[in-house]
Design an enzyme around this catalytic site. Structure first.
Site, PDB file in Angstrom:
ATOM      1  N   GLU A  44      29.906  43.853  35.926  1.00  0.00           N
ATOM      2  CA  GLU A  44      29.813  44.042  37.248  1.00  0.00           C
ATOM      3  C   GLU A  44      28.352  43.186  37.558  1.00  0.00           C
ATOM      4  O   GLU A  44      27.467  42.905  36.527  1.00  0.00           O
ATOM      5  CB  GLU A  44      29.254  45.607  37.552  1.00  0.00           C
ATOM      6  CG  GLU A  44      28.684  45.714  38.968  1.00  0.00           C
ATOM      7  CD  GLU A  44      28.158  47.353  39.130  1.00  0.00           C
ATOM      8  OE1 GLU A  44      28.351  47.531  40.263  1.00  0.00           O
ATOM      9  OE2 GLU A  44      27.801  47.856  38.155  1.00  0.00           O
ATOM     10  N   LYS A 110      33.491  47.240  45.909  1.00  0.00           N
ATOM     11  CA  LYS A 110      33.246  48.515  45.413  1.00  0.00           C
ATOM     12  C   LYS A 110      33.000  49.634  46.508  1.00  0.00           C
ATOM     13  O   LYS A 110      32.394  49.482  47.688  1.00  0.00           O
ATOM     14  CB  LYS A 110      31.866  48.468  44.898  1.00  0.00           C
ATOM     15  CG  LYS A 110      31.513  49.498  44.167  1.00  0.00           C
ATOM     16  CD  LYS A 110      29.963  49.415  43.409  1.00  0.00           C
ATOM     17  CE  LYS A 110      29.707  50.475  42.465  1.00  0.00           C
ATOM     18  NZ  LYS A 110      28.419  50.298  41.771  1.00  0.00           N
ATOM     19  N   CYS A 144      32.417  50.222  38.421  1.00  0.00           N
ATOM     20  CA  CYS A 144      31.489  51.206  37.651  1.00  0.00           C
ATOM     21  C   CYS A 144      31.575  52.514  38.401  1.00  0.00           C
ATOM     22  O   CYS A 144      32.102  53.313  37.847  1.00  0.00           O
ATOM     23  CB  CYS A 144      29.872  50.393  38.279  1.00  0.00           C
ATOM     24  SG  CYS A 144      28.701  51.197  37.204  1.00  0.00           S
TER      25      CYS A 144
END
Length: 259
Positions: A44, A110, A144
């Site tokens: 990431e 995300k 994540c």
């Protein structure tokens, strides 16, 4: 359709808010991959580390890093993926980019911004899941903090592989280990996580623990903790088909829709 997929997991330290140096470092790491692979996965925010100073390192989809990814993908004849900070229409996104050798690009913004670090104050959350069709494999990319939310990763598309890129700190690494394996088991899918190592400018320590699991939750890699490393894992479509047909667990999932 390709029955096997070879994936290189690059577990690396990151240079804080220095895209040029990070590109240089990853170029060397990618060049060291001498065996043919299909996908190369970076962590990431691989150009900057997990920074909230978005304006200082943000790029556009026509920026240097996307061009770099396109060139390397073509050169290595492998898809390259990871997330970076993208500015678009006045907003910042923690955007995963999946670049194919032919120049085609898939993206995923995300969804779950990390409120504990104030990511929600800086970055606009994505609103849509993505599904990548690559070499006959259905692939779901996530980032994540998304790992903590199983509804978002639920296998309603019959995907074959789910992967997460991360800057997941050492202090909570047990959750990372446990949830990666759980995502593989509950979705009867290969699951891969690529995390960084090292210390960032905020003194957060990262211990890696990048990993790959098969549909039964069996570990496929031998990646060491706390060290920069590259490991190639081989995924087999027949493994998915065998156990989905034999066990049929996905057929019994509950039906519901996100609203």
């Amino acid at each position: 359709m390709q029955n096997e997929l070879k994936i290189a997991l690059i577990q690396s330290n990151l240079v804080w808010e220095n895209p040029e140096q990070n590109r240089h470092n990853f170029s060397a790491k990618i060049a060291s991959i001498t065996h043919p692979v299909d996908i190369i996965i970076l962590p990431e925010m691989f150009t900057s580390g997990f920074t909230m100073n978005a304006d200082s390192v943000a790029e556009t989809m026509n920026g240097k890093t996307i061009s770099w990814m396109k060139n390397l993908s073509k050169e290595k004849n492998a898809a390259i993926t990871g997330s970076l900070i993208i500015k678009e229409e006045g907003s910042y996104y923690n955007r995963l980019v999946f670049v194919c050798p032919n120049g085609e690009i898939d993206t995923y913004n995300k969804r779950h911004t990390f409120t504990l670090a104030g990511e929600d104050k800086v970055y606009k959350a994505g609103q849509h899941n993505s599904l990548i069709d690559y070499k006959g494999w259905k692939i779901k990319p996530l980032v994540c903090y998304d790992l903590r939310f199983p509804v978002w990763s639920r296998n309603v598309e019959n995907y074959d592989l789910i992967f997460y890129v991360a800057n997941w700190p050492k202090v909570r690494i047990n959750a990372w280990d446990t949830l990666l394996q759980a995502r593989a088991i509950e979705n009867m899918s290969y699951c891969i996580g690529v995390n960084r190592v090292g210390l960032d400018a905020n003194n957060y320590e990262y211990s890696g623990h990048s990993a790959a699991f098969d549909v039964l939750g069996k570990r496929l890699d031998t990646i060491p903790s706390d060290k920069e490393t590259i490991e190639i894992v081989t995924l087999d479509k027949k493994h998915i088909e065998t156990y989905r047909n034999k066990l049929g667990f996905l057929n019994d999932k509950d039906d519901f829709n996100l609203v």
